[in-house]
Design a protein around this motif. Sequence first.
Motif, PDB file in Angstrom:
ATOM      1  N   TRP A 118      -9.315  -4.357   1.299  1.00  0.00           N
ATOM      2  CA  TRP A 118      -8.039  -3.728   0.982  1.00  0.00           C
ATOM      3  C   TRP A 118      -8.299  -2.531   0.087  1.00  0.00           C
ATOM      4  O   TRP A 118      -9.206  -2.576  -0.733  1.00  0.00           O
ATOM      5  N   PRO A 119      -7.539  -1.459   0.188  1.00  0.00           N
ATOM      6  CA  PRO A 119      -6.481  -1.236   1.173  1.00  0.00           C
ATOM      7  C   PRO A 119      -7.039  -0.654   2.469  1.00  0.00           C
ATOM      8  O   PRO A 119      -8.156  -0.139   2.501  1.00  0.00           O
ATOM      9  N   SER A 143      -6.583  -9.430   4.135  1.00  0.00           N
ATOM     10  CA  SER A 143      -6.583  -8.305   3.188  1.00  0.00           C
ATOM     11  C   SER A 143      -7.309  -8.639   1.893  1.00  0.00           C
ATOM     12  O   SER A 143      -7.735  -7.737   1.174  1.00  0.00           O
ATOM     13  N   TYR A 154       0.821  -1.209   0.000  1.00  0.00           N
ATOM     14  CA  TYR A 154       0.000   0.000   0.000  1.00  0.00           C
ATOM     15  C   TYR A 154       0.864   1.272   0.000  1.00  0.00           C
ATOM     16  O   TYR A 154       0.594   2.214  -0.750  1.00  0.00           O
TER      17      TYR A 154
END
Lengths: 444, 385
Positions: free
Chosen positions: B156-157, B152, A73
């Motif tokens: 996600w995110p 996840s 991320y």
Amino acid sequence: MDFAHDESMYRTALVVLAAMCASCVAIGLIGWKFKQRIPLAFNLFVSSAVGAAAGGFGLPWRHLVEGPMFYIYINLVIFTALIMLQVMKESGDLEAIAWDILTAFRARPVLLFMLLLLMLYFPGMVTGVGAAGVLSTGVIVAVILQAVGVPKLETGAILAITTTLGAAAPPVNLPALIIASGINMPFDGFNTILTVLTVPPGIFAIFYLGRKHFRALSPGEIAALLPRPERRFLLQPYLPILSIVVIFGLIGAFPRHMPDLVSPLVFMIGALVGLFTGKRVNIFLAASRCMSGRLFGVVAVFFVVGAVVQIMTLTGVKGLLVITTFEISGLSPVLLYVALGLGIPLLGGLITHLGAAAVLGVPFALAILTSNTIVVVSCISIFCIMSQIVPPSALGGFSSQDVVKLPAYGPIFKRCLVPFFAATIYALVVLYFAKQFAAWFVPY
Amino acid sequence: MSARFHMFTALAVSALVALTIILGYISFSRMWEYDLIIPGPGVTEVKWLSDYFPPLKGTLGDSRVFFLDSGRPGATVSITAGIHPDEHATMAGLVMVERARPRTGRLIVIPQCNNSAYTHSFPQEATPQFIHLRDAEGGVRKIRGGARGTNSIHFWPDPEVFIHYFTGQKLSGEEVRNINRAFPGRPEGTFTERVAYAITRMVLQEKVDLNIDLHEAWPEYPFINAMGVHEKNADLGTIAALDLNMQGVDIRLEMSPPKFRGLTYRELGDHTPAWTVLLETPNPTSGRIRGITDEKLIIEGRDAFYVRAAQLGRTFVPFDERGWPLSVRVARHLASLQALMAAYTELNPDKPISVDDIPDYEEACRTPVGELLNPASQAAKGGGL
């Protein structure tokens, strides 16, 4: 292999750590011998595997692959921020903004530096990653600073240190969030104390490094340096940045009504807006261009640090580092502060500021909970955040080197040392007088 | 470098990435299968969370809900275990499903509340994917190791900052996947909030009188070997804690902080009529000071680094060479469950709740956890779910 969890664990962890270090040095020497620049990410990844194997853990491929997932991320945030800035650069928006600032503040260094500081802080404030600031607004600021006479070296240092501090400024401070989460406390009441901790050192850094070099530019010099921007209306080049400021502002102000679009999507919206604010830009080529060069290395290091931390956790090296830090800091209160101010940034230099927050930040916060928790966590987050300029990871530092196009990071790092120690000592003072600062700057 | 060399490098890297993805899929998809649970004689009915919130059906957020009904009037007590799968002593919930027989009242146990969190391991924590427990017949009961938060692949995110929907409380972004920050949950919320919502619905629909939530904490964390209670049922905690301390089970009593939102014992206490309690035991596997991370650490709970940390005054529980074995941690939870049910009955004599066939504290401490569960061989005879 069946590992004992008694005193022999010290030996196992030391063997792994020693093997990792030896492998790192050996790979570096091989590169030097064959005149090849072996990427740091590759070196760390192989050394992690070597360390695990030396400790009797075999080739823990699951851990080598799983660890880096933690950073997907953050890498996406960096990528998308860069795509937006590349679009702004290619559309001419960045030059237009630089032209505006230079024209308006060419003879007013205090106002100019304060404005530049705000520009450098903003990306880190909203993403929590200093490199995002260097690689976004830092590109414009670098042009402006060099135009007003600040040498490349000092420009690189200003970019590195101020964007690093910007990543600690509210509202998003990732190490503070990680530590707060680690000790089960809400991330509330941090804004004022984080502002107090980050703004004065930032002001000091930019004036200390840049003020003496400042020279006022004449309009003719500005015209020679930058083309006069063509635009239909005054705010046109600012629209991409304004759009993301508005979106981030709405998310922050109305969390129950405005969906959190998360930073990567917000930056992509900014990039799309940038397609209509200047020269014609091919977004795919722009994205491709921003992936090349230093950024790829930064992202690779981020990923590999995940593998390093996971191997350190698996093999007990992480625990060994924590317990060693406790041993040293337990010898005297002075050493506790030294461990905080130096130990955390040094470890963060190896495993990034996020890794340092998770590995050392949480135990230290728990160890000194007797003081005001919000001030304690805020100060420790500063020590973690400073590792963004500490090699070998030095994510903000290397990015700054890339922006100012200098061949080595070492000289920039040296220039950063005075502001680095100023910010660190300041945070240590705040930590020492936590109760007094809390009375003024913490709501509860 | 020639173009041919670059082409070769690109192909080699692509092949390596493809191989990694395939191996990763094989490794992690094993965790998507539900753990074997062999219900004991007390289990009268098995439902799913999706029975309370149908959109969960067919997702890995769905989880089994076991009913142990004595058939006699009394209180309804629910046990939420596996809210955080990496807090392994919450296996006490599994022990209740496989052994307990209520004498009065009704017991509802969700042994793996956040099933999604059982389907992965958390990056950088290096925890084992599976735990292998030797059962009484020499067989092996395999339980997924799991992670603290939802997988996840289901959400996600994470945002940079997680904001609790109902109160605006801010937490670290990854907490968006922590079900114990998501209560009371929302039907239209995130994956994790929807699972929390299903649990809240269960508590409301089944008219639960007391919910007990099982957890573990790292030894350097202050809220440990502790019982947290909602202020409306402080008396319950006081009586149970006294009882436990008299049995030699050292436990502290704490009130649920009104400003710390999203937790079971705060939100279920506020949003349902149920009394709520949260229990914590020490787990070195989740701490930052731990040494080698493996199954042995989970099961035996011994760690030389923690011994030293305790000597340096860095832990909030005593930690010596004996460590904190899984059997002791499970025993603490089992003893606490018994004490809480006894205290509830004392305070509400018209709604008694009592459970048989749970080993007492001393016996549970001595018995490996695998031997508290039903033998794996019973699954082959059709006894498993």
